[in-house]
Design a protein around this motif. Structure first.
Motif, PDB file in Angstrom:
ATOM      1  N   TYR A  95     -47.761  53.943 -64.027  1.00  0.00           N
ATOM      2  CA  TYR A  95     -48.890  54.708 -64.566  1.00  0.00           C
ATOM      3  C   TYR A  95     -49.651  55.328 -63.406  1.00  0.00           C
ATOM      4  N   LYS A  96     -50.208  56.498 -63.657  1.00  0.00           N
ATOM      5  CA  LYS A  96     -51.134  57.118 -62.713  1.00  0.00           C
ATOM      6  C   LYS A  96     -52.194  57.840 -63.524  1.00  0.00           C
ATOM      7  N   LYS A  97     -53.445  57.570 -63.209  1.00  0.00           N
ATOM      8  CA  LYS A  97     -54.582  58.162 -63.918  1.00  0.00           C
ATOM      9  C   LYS A  97     -54.474  57.947 -65.422  1.00  0.00           C
TER      10      LYS A  97
ATOM     11  N   GLY B  46     -50.504  52.090 -53.565  1.00  0.00           N
ATOM     12  CA  GLY B  46     -50.115  51.822 -54.942  1.00  0.00           C
ATOM     13  C   GLY B  46     -50.365  50.369 -55.264  1.00  0.00           C
TER      14      GLY B  46
ATOM     15  N   VAL C  44     -45.919  57.679 -66.198  1.00  0.00           N
ATOM     16  CA  VAL C  44     -45.143  58.742 -65.560  1.00  0.00           C
ATOM     17  C   VAL C  44     -43.674  58.353 -65.374  1.00  0.00           C
ATOM     18  N   TRP C  45     -43.364  57.066 -65.573  1.00  0.00           N
ATOM     19  CA  TRP C  45     -41.991  56.592 -65.413  1.00  0.00           C
ATOM     20  C   TRP C  45     -41.833  55.267 -66.140  1.00  0.00           C
TER      21      TRP C  45
ATOM     22  N   GLU D 220     -43.246  59.301 -55.020  1.00  0.00           N
ATOM     23  CA  GLU D 220     -43.381  60.587 -55.707  1.00  0.00           C
ATOM     24  C   GLU D 220     -44.781  60.778 -56.280  1.00  0.00           C
ATOM     25  N   TYR D 221     -45.494  59.665 -56.508  1.00  0.00           N
ATOM     26  CA  TYR D 221     -46.803  59.736 -57.178  1.00  0.00           C
ATOM     27  C   TYR D 221     -47.974  59.414 -56.246  1.00  0.00           C
TER      28      TYR D 221
ATOM     29  N   PRO E  50     -50.605  55.207 -57.947  1.00  0.00           N
ATOM     30  CA  PRO E  50     -49.620  54.762 -58.934  1.00  0.00           C
ATOM     31  C   PRO E  50     -49.654  53.243 -59.096  1.00  0.00           C
TER      32      PRO E  50
END
Length: 98
Positions: A72-74, A44, A78-79, A96-97, A13
């Motif tokens: 961001y992830k990948k 992260g 995401v939030w 959480e990621y 993340p």
């Protein structure tokens, strides 16, 4: 923008902080983000993006309030949240990621 794509397209993340040096809530987040970075280590990333120096990116992402935080992830957001956040909240969301 391709550099931005590389930043957010990671398996871990990535917390982005859109800020300015003249915005008091933005500057209040500096020590909070240092704590977050220390707590998450290499699981992260925390990246600060100065809106005044990256207006095109801020506009493309519709950054209006400061600070605006995004995870961001990948390559996917995401939030997202505008306004000050505390370190424990951000660390919890990042976890959480992982």
């Amino acid at each position: 923008m391709s550099k931005f794509g590389e930043l957010i397209d990671l398996e871990i993340p990535v917390l982005l902080d859109f800020y300015t040096e003249w915005n008091e809530p933005s500057t209040a987040m500096h020590p909070v983000l240092k704590d977050v970075a220390a707590a998450i280590g290499d699981r992260g990333k925390v990246i600060k993006i100065d809106v005044d120096k990256n207006e095109e990116l801020a506009t493309a992402l519709r950054v209006k309030g400061l600070p605006t935080l995004m995870i961001y992830k990948k390559g996917e957001m995401v939030w997202r949240q505008s306004g000050e956040q505390d370190a424990n909240t951000l660390i919890g969301i990042m976890k959480e990621y992982f």
